[in-house]
Design a protein around this motif. Sequence first.
Motif, PDB file in Angstrom:
ATOM      1  N   THR A 231      -0.190  -6.923  -6.480  1.00 35.66           N
ATOM      2  CA  THR A 231       0.357  -5.792  -7.218  1.00 35.66           C
ATOM      3  C   THR A 231       1.719  -5.381  -6.688  1.00 35.66           C
TER       4      THR A 231
ATOM      5  N   THR B 283       4.948   4.415 -12.344  1.00 37.23           N
ATOM      6  CA  THR B 283       4.165   3.807 -13.427  1.00 37.23           C
ATOM      7  C   THR B 283       5.091   3.192 -14.458  1.00 37.23           C
TER       8      THR B 283
ATOM      9  N   THR C 118      -1.117  -0.268 -16.146  1.00 36.28           N
ATOM     10  CA  THR C 118      -0.883  -1.511 -15.409  1.00 36.28           C
ATOM     11  C   THR C 118      -0.638  -2.657 -16.370  1.00 36.28           C
TER      12      THR C 118
ATOM     13  N   LYS D 179       2.412  -0.065 -13.186  1.00 32.66           N
ATOM     14  CA  LYS D 179       2.412  -1.085 -12.146  1.00 32.66           C
ATOM     15  C   LYS D 179       2.437  -2.463 -12.803  1.00 32.66           C
TER      16      LYS D 179
ATOM     17  N   VAL E 183      -4.818   0.955  -9.171  1.00 32.61           N
ATOM     18  CA  VAL E 183      -4.803  -0.395  -9.736  1.00 32.61           C
ATOM     19  C   VAL E 183      -6.169  -1.053  -9.563  1.00 32.61           C
TER      20      VAL E 183
ATOM     21  N   SER F 294       4.305  -2.333  -6.373  1.00 34.04           N
ATOM     22  CA  SER F 294       4.302  -0.878  -6.402  1.00 34.04           C
ATOM     23  C   SER F 294       5.622  -0.356  -5.869  1.00 34.04           C
TER      24      SER F 294
END
Length: 396
Positions: free
Chosen positions: A307, A276, A221, A278, A321, A309
């Motif tokens: 977030t 991936t 992340t 994020k 996350v 995604s």
Amino acid sequence: MSHVPQIKIPATYMRGGTSKGVFFRLQDLPEAAQAPGAARDALLMRVIGSPDPYGKQIDGMGGATSSTSKTVIISRSSQPDHDVDYLFGQVSIDTRFVDWSGNCGNLTAAVGPFAISNGLIDPARVPKDGIATVRIWQANIGKTIIAHVPMTNGAVQETGDFELDGVAFPAAEVQLEFLDPAAEEEGAEGSMFPTGNLVDDLEVPGVGTLKATMINAGIPTIFINADAIDYQGTELQDAINGDARALKMFETIRAHGAVRMGLIKHVDEAGKRQHTPKVAFVARPAAYTASSGKQVGPNDIDVLVRTLSMGKLHHASPGTVAVAIATAAAVPGTLVNLAAGGGTRTATRFGHPSGTLRVGAEATQANGEWTVTKAIMSRSARVLMEGWVRVPGDAF
């Protein structure tokens, strides 16, 4: 005119946390799809209804969002001291692609219940009443997750009074422990902070140089500050998902962050790795109205997190996350920790578009390296439908 009839495959449609997906036992898949490869990917895409140029997944089980375009394969574990292997496939909605690069933390909540109900757990380890402990090997990232599943009268308890923001109805609580959650990603050398820094200057062409905390925990992340990109941290989906300029900016940040994290060698490869890393942006607590109409006050939360995604702002928070948030918040000096007020913390309640979520993690430092032994959160899960899913026989 000849035609190929449909085949039917045993499957269970489940909600886990704020996601839902189609669950399979590995042994129930057609032989060609029991091993990784083109046949498996093609089968799962057809089940979900992808690729769909209309972006609706009308001809499949998907719900046309990153939270509902998901598949899971469960089998008895090949690893010692584990009960089941859990493999997660994030199916792209409009392109011919299944991303196997990370876990789904939300659907993790459904893995234990599915495994128990489908006879994949030794009956001697499942109490008639109480809590069943299911030891899960997360095969995408090579990590152990412990699920604590409530049992009543010999069956998985699904109903209850546990409320989860982002889910309309209460259900039974499933507690999850993500052990040693720092993700082992190629190029990251197993480090929780792959660049070696808690905060980096991330140069993003067309955007600028952004402060960023890049972490491998739960799922890779990239955390940035909301005010650095002219946001408040209180935004809901409509404020971003209808803004093509904003979505392009976030994807550019994601691509350049992925290179810095060692996940890809060139930004052009980001499109082949949609799940991936994020991207999330954080801010200090502030009042806002959640998507349900619930009022969230600054005293209700420690930090605001939004977030991205699969190219869109998530309606709540990916479970993985949430693990990254818990981990980063526990390490003094990260952007998440600083937005939460700094200092040492073992639990954090963050605000997301659907409401709030409490997560926990304990961090320790040795020889200059930060480690987290486990992250903890609670979700819920429920079977929505079970039986067979059908696909054309020539679909894979």
